[in-house]
Enzyme design. Structure first.
Site, PDB file in Angstrom:
ATOM      1  N   LYS A 172       0.824  -1.074   0.080  1.00 14.67           N
ATOM      2  CA  LYS A 172       0.058   0.007   0.036  1.00 14.67           C
ATOM      3  C   LYS A 172       0.993   1.175   0.095  1.00 14.67           C
ATOM      4  O   LYS A 172       0.523   2.199  -0.656  1.00 14.67           O
ATOM      5  CB  LYS A 172      -0.975  -0.117   1.190  1.00 14.67           C
ATOM      6  CG  LYS A 172      -1.964   0.933   1.195  1.00 14.67           C
ATOM      7  CD  LYS A 172      -2.853   0.635   2.302  1.00 14.67           C
ATOM      8  CE  LYS A 172      -2.587   0.780   3.835  1.00 14.67           C
ATOM      9  NZ  LYS A 172      -1.781  -0.106   4.487  1.00 14.67           N
ATOM     10  N   ARG A 229      -9.712   2.675   8.656  1.00 10.91           N
ATOM     11  CA  ARG A 229      -9.460   1.136   8.550  1.00 10.91           C
ATOM     12  C   ARG A 229     -10.596   0.474   9.400  1.00 10.91           C
ATOM     13  O   ARG A 229     -10.909  -0.558   9.121  1.00 10.91           O
ATOM     14  CB  ARG A 229      -8.503   0.994   9.871  1.00 10.91           C
ATOM     15  CG  ARG A 229      -6.943   1.525   9.192  1.00 10.91           C
ATOM     16  CD  ARG A 229      -5.802   0.864   9.820  1.00 10.91           C
ATOM     17  NE  ARG A 229      -4.451   1.276   9.477  1.00 10.91           N
ATOM     18  CZ  ARG A 229      -3.478   0.937   9.707  1.00 10.91           C
ATOM     19  NH1 ARG A 229      -3.422   0.037  10.598  1.00 10.91           N
ATOM     20  NH2 ARG A 229      -2.203   1.218   9.177  1.00 10.91           N
ATOM     21  N   ARG A 264       9.954  -8.632   6.837  1.00 12.58           N
ATOM     22  CA  ARG A 264       9.803  -7.079   6.841  1.00 12.58           C
ATOM     23  C   ARG A 264      10.647  -6.515   8.228  1.00 12.58           C
ATOM     24  O   ARG A 264      10.293  -6.993   9.342  1.00 12.58           O
ATOM     25  CB  ARG A 264       8.461  -6.464   6.949  1.00 12.58           C
ATOM     26  CG  ARG A 264       8.203  -5.028   6.645  1.00 12.58           C
ATOM     27  CD  ARG A 264       6.810  -4.906   6.264  1.00 12.58           C
ATOM     28  NE  ARG A 264       5.872  -4.724   7.564  1.00 12.58           N
ATOM     29  CZ  ARG A 264       4.745  -3.839   7.087  1.00 12.58           C
ATOM     30  NH1 ARG A 264       4.541  -3.304   6.232  1.00 12.58           N
ATOM     31  NH2 ARG A 264       3.852  -3.820   8.202  1.00 12.58           N
ATOM     32  N   ARG A 300       8.972  -5.631  14.030  1.00 11.63           N
ATOM     33  CA  ARG A 300       7.775  -5.430  14.825  1.00 11.63           C
ATOM     34  C   ARG A 300       7.485  -6.835  15.285  1.00 11.63           C
ATOM     35  O   ARG A 300       7.417  -7.752  14.585  1.00 11.63           O
ATOM     36  CB  ARG A 300       6.958  -4.716  14.181  1.00 11.63           C
ATOM     37  CG  ARG A 300       6.949  -3.425  13.911  1.00 11.63           C
ATOM     38  CD  ARG A 300       5.940  -2.566  13.013  1.00 11.63           C
ATOM     39  NE  ARG A 300       4.722  -3.147  13.088  1.00 11.63           N
ATOM     40  CZ  ARG A 300       3.766  -2.394  12.286  1.00 11.63           C
ATOM     41  NH1 ARG A 300       4.130  -1.383  11.757  1.00 11.63           N
ATOM     42  NH2 ARG A 300       2.598  -2.945  12.672  1.00 11.63           N
ATOM     43  N   ARG A 320      -3.067 -10.879  12.797  1.00 11.86           N
ATOM     44  CA  ARG A 320      -3.049  -9.577  12.413  1.00 11.86           C
ATOM     45  C   ARG A 320      -3.724  -9.304  11.203  1.00 11.86           C
ATOM     46  O   ARG A 320      -4.745  -8.583  11.089  1.00 11.86           O
ATOM     47  CB  ARG A 320      -1.598  -9.022  12.091  1.00 11.86           C
ATOM     48  CG  ARG A 320      -1.494  -7.570  11.933  1.00 11.86           C
ATOM     49  CD  ARG A 320      -0.057  -7.398  11.969  1.00 11.86           C
ATOM     50  NE  ARG A 320       0.191  -5.870  11.503  1.00 11.86           N
ATOM     51  CZ  ARG A 320       1.315  -5.476  10.844  1.00 11.86           C
ATOM     52  NH1 ARG A 320       2.186  -6.398  10.743  1.00 11.86           N
ATOM     53  NH2 ARG A 320       1.474  -4.319  10.614  1.00 11.86           N
TER      54      ARG A 320
END
Length: 223
Positions: free
Chosen positions: A18, A92, A126, A159, A170
């Site tokens: 995104k 969101r 990531r 993270r 998630r």
């Protein structure tokens, strides 16, 4: 066509690319890229009312609630009444979408549909630079020096919610919250969905769609 201000949103789960798509749109079409994550980081550093509120939640290991993010975004959007903009990371939830309705009418919502396995692989690879929010992917966008931010030389972190065991929960949570938002925009006829596993393959279709709404400032090849 150029005189009308364009109001657009990009929706997509964590790891969908995104941010990359938003940066390309902003560069190609001269839109302001408004990232809720970036505004939140700036609020936390600046210590304003929203920053102080958000910090209280984050220090307790909690997500910053809807109403705090909504207040922050409404303030930022009020400052940009005369600009073309593109929202990234907001809305969101249905509550946030309804708050957005109160201040503007969206022209365009782009939804990125990426297969679950691709998202899982991307998120697990990531690593981020916490202070700036810069994101690296060890497979296709690694830092020059492993474990270190390219610009500052500061250490990168993974993270907790990017760790493989947390990713599935998630993504489910995102899907549950996003479903009514996607349905809302679909019912209004402004939702455009793009599916694929590679941002570079999705991008030409996104570029063509945007070109039908606003004149580009860069050609597709220049991106």
């Amino acid at each position: 066509m150029a005189s009308k201000l364009l109001r657009a949103v990009v929706l997509g789960p964590p790891g969908s690319g995104k941010g990359t798509v938003c940066e390309r749109i902003a560069r190609s079409f001269g839109l302001q890229h408004l990232s809720s994550g970036q505004f939140l980081r700036e609020s936390l550093r600046g210590g304003g009312e929203v920053g102080v509120l958000a910090k209280q939640y984050l220090e307790r290991g909690l997500l910053v609630p809807d109403h705090v993010i909504t207040r922050m975004m409404m303030t930022e959007l009020e400052k940009r009444r005369e600009q073309h903009w593109l929202l990234d990371g907001f809305p969101r939830t249905l509550g946030q979408a309804k708050a957005l309705d109160g201040i503007c009418e969206l022209d365009l919502v782009i939804s990125l549909n990426i297969p679950f396995e691709t998202l899982k692989d991307r998120l697990s690879a990531r690593w981020v630079h916490p202070a700036s929010g810069r994101v690296y992917n060890m497979d296709f966008n690694p830092p020059h020096v492993q474990g270190v931010d390219d610009l500052t030389g500061e250490p990168l972190v993974q993270r907790e919610d990017d760790k493989p065991e947390a990713v599935a929960a998630r993504l489910r949570k995102y899907k549950d919250a996003a479903k009514p938002v996607i349905e809302l925009y679909k019912s209004r006829g402004i939702l455009h969905s793009f599916s694929g596993t590679e941002t570079n393959k999705i991008w030409p279709y996104v570029y063509t769609l945007l070109s039908s709404k606003i004149p580009p400032v860069l050609s597709d090849e220049e991106n």
